[in-house]
Design an enzyme around this catalytic site. Sequence first.
Site, PDB file in Angstrom:
ATOM      1  N   HIS A 193       1.964   2.822   0.991  1.00 47.70           N
ATOM      2  CA  HIS A 193       1.916   2.156   2.294  1.00 47.70           C
ATOM      3  C   HIS A 193       0.509   1.782   2.744  1.00 47.70           C
ATOM      4  O   HIS A 193       0.341   0.894   3.587  1.00 47.70           O
ATOM      5  CB  HIS A 193       2.620   3.010   3.360  1.00 47.70           C
ATOM      6  CG  HIS A 193       1.827   4.173   3.859  1.00 47.70           C
ATOM      7  ND1 HIS A 193       1.841   5.413   3.248  1.00 47.70           N
ATOM      8  CD2 HIS A 193       0.989   4.314   4.934  1.00 47.70           C
ATOM      9  CE1 HIS A 193       1.075   6.244   3.915  1.00 47.70           C
ATOM     10  NE2 HIS A 193       0.539   5.610   4.942  1.00 47.70           N
ATOM     11  N   GLU A 217      -3.771  -2.299   2.666  1.00 45.85           N
ATOM     12  CA  GLU A 217      -4.715  -2.192   3.778  1.00 45.85           C
ATOM     13  C   GLU A 217      -6.052  -1.590   3.356  1.00 45.85           C
ATOM     14  O   GLU A 217      -7.111  -2.011   3.831  1.00 45.85           O
ATOM     15  CB  GLU A 217      -4.075  -1.338   4.884  1.00 45.85           C
ATOM     16  CG  GLU A 217      -4.856  -1.298   6.175  1.00 45.85           C
ATOM     17  CD  GLU A 217      -4.102  -0.548   7.257  1.00 45.85           C
ATOM     18  OE1 GLU A 217      -4.770   0.105   8.081  1.00 45.85           O
ATOM     19  OE2 GLU A 217      -2.858  -0.604   7.262  1.00 45.85           O
ATOM     20  N   ASP A 218      -6.034  -0.629   2.422  1.00 41.01           N
ATOM     21  CA  ASP A 218      -7.237   0.163   2.140  1.00 41.01           C
ATOM     22  C   ASP A 218      -7.770   0.044   0.712  1.00 41.01           C
ATOM     23  O   ASP A 218      -8.761   0.702   0.375  1.00 41.01           O
ATOM     24  CB  ASP A 218      -6.967   1.646   2.424  1.00 41.01           C
ATOM     25  CG  ASP A 218      -6.733   1.915   3.900  1.00 41.01           C
ATOM     26  OD1 ASP A 218      -7.195   1.100   4.721  1.00 41.01           O
ATOM     27  OD2 ASP A 218      -6.076   2.919   4.224  1.00 41.01           O
ATOM     28  N   HIS A 249      -2.372  12.057   1.715  1.00 47.69           N
ATOM     29  CA  HIS A 249      -1.679  11.447   2.854  1.00 47.69           C
ATOM     30  C   HIS A 249      -0.408  10.704   2.436  1.00 47.69           C
ATOM     31  O   HIS A 249       0.676  11.025   2.948  1.00 47.69           O
ATOM     32  CB  HIS A 249      -2.632  10.523   3.616  1.00 47.69           C
ATOM     33  CG  HIS A 249      -1.952   9.739   4.698  1.00 47.69           C
ATOM     34  ND1 HIS A 249      -1.348  10.336   5.773  1.00 47.69           N
ATOM     35  CD2 HIS A 249      -1.768   8.390   4.840  1.00 47.69           C
ATOM     36  CE1 HIS A 249      -0.825   9.388   6.550  1.00 47.69           C
ATOM     37  NE2 HIS A 249      -1.065   8.210   6.005  1.00 47.69           N
ATOM     38  N   ASP A 268       4.355   8.440   8.703  1.00 45.22           N
ATOM     39  CA  ASP A 268       2.905   8.218   8.641  1.00 45.22           C
ATOM     40  C   ASP A 268       2.226   8.778   9.894  1.00 45.22           C
ATOM     41  O   ASP A 268       1.232   9.516   9.828  1.00 45.22           O
ATOM     42  CB  ASP A 268       2.646   6.711   8.511  1.00 45.22           C
ATOM     43  CG  ASP A 268       1.172   6.350   8.588  1.00 45.22           C
ATOM     44  OD1 ASP A 268       0.375   6.967   7.866  1.00 45.22           O
ATOM     45  OD2 ASP A 268       0.828   5.433   9.367  1.00 45.22           O
TER      46      ASP A 268
END
Length: 482
Positions: free
Chosen positions: A78, A82-83, A53, A145
């Site tokens: 990016h 967050e992950d 991704h 994205d």
Amino acid sequence: MSLSTITIEDLLSSIILYHDVSEDLELVKRAYQYASFLHRDQKRKSGEPYIVHPLSVAFILTSFARADMNTICAALLHDAIEDTECTKEDIISSFGEEVYRLVDGVTKIRGIVFSSKEEGAIENQGKILNGMAEDIRIILIKLADRLHNMRTLEYKSSDRQKAIAQETLDFYVPIAYYLGSYRIKNELEDLCFKYVDNEKYRSLSHELEDYLNDSKEDVLAMIKQVEKLLMAHHVTCRIHYRTKNNYGVYKRVCEGLKISEIHDIWAIQVVVSDIPTCYQVLGFIHSLYPPFNQMLKDLIAKPKTTMYRSLHTSVFGENGRLIQFQIRTEEMDEIAELGLPYYWDKPDVIMNEELHNKFQFFKSLVEANQYANNTKEFMEEAKSDIFTNMIYVYTPLGEVIELPDGSTPIDFAYKIHSEIGDKMEMAIVNAMVTSFDRRLKNNDIVKIITNDSIAGPKEEYLGMCRTNVAKRKIMEYLKKLK
């Protein structure tokens, strides 16, 4: 090339097409290696390694925006904060403050429990728009994205597919349009159409495919005729064509047109060396094919608010088919291809100042942000005044002014400057004096007469204007009187 098969070598090869500084490529390699390490145990819904991704997002940015290296690094990273366990300090120490700022701009708000999904979506969209006003690269990463997520939406549940597609249509598609990123806009629209109303999408796609197959030979014959004539007059050019996207055709069909009546399903694009030659070519084309006069647009003299420039003429072509020609210079063709990112590597343009003044979308966005008391209020104003149907009117000097549909001369005056709104005495539309509450239409020419002896706007103007900007300015004045 399938994005799922993209490798870091493909990404670097794409970058080299417009940027060849070797040390910058090493930075991109490091960002990829770090992102691969951070996402090493993660999979996407498709079952692919998660790194597919961010790598795809970075690749999209090289082809749709010719992104700089910090933007590419931020695209690769990016989802890191967050992950994964990656921190702000980790990114800053390895890639610098600028890359971190871009990553943070596209990272969802964390650590806050929202009362609903809608509230969370509003806050995150508001964060994106706020960041966009500061650095346009944030929204470009987010658009790339979203484009890759839309390309792989088949792996989501049906309810999530429709919800994500509708959000994309309502929020991301208008942004892509305002940035002049038409390729991204068109692909997003078609992907959304597929999931929002699959039955209509499939039906129209088949009908459009049949029409394109049936008319292609006529278009190719017209291209040959134009090439032959231009060569005879020693005009050097490039000629190519594009077809209107499915969703664009669908919108015209919804207006009551048949596919055969849509004048710009086919667009033959003629690219020449300079502006005088554009007008010369226009004459040559009209000498071959009679123009459909109401569809002649000079977007060179009067560019779109997205900075798009071109001559557009629709003609009665082979077998009476309506075909559009778009005539432009090489520079105009690049701007049409890239939109605002075209200006990134132009040393005479200050990205966040001069362009914010040229692109009216940014001016409206920054002003809405300045006066809103909270994110919800900001997003409501943005959706009311910016993410809506727009009209385009002219000043007496020919400057194009972008306003939401339903706007009046009062909105026009305050869009130009608050002092013009405060001092307006008379409105003239298309050379005729008109009332202040008249709804403006596309292509109206609007002139405001001011009078310095006028103290300010009247309270009754609040019921005559459409935009929040005008209402806010009027209320600010009225509060001073109390």
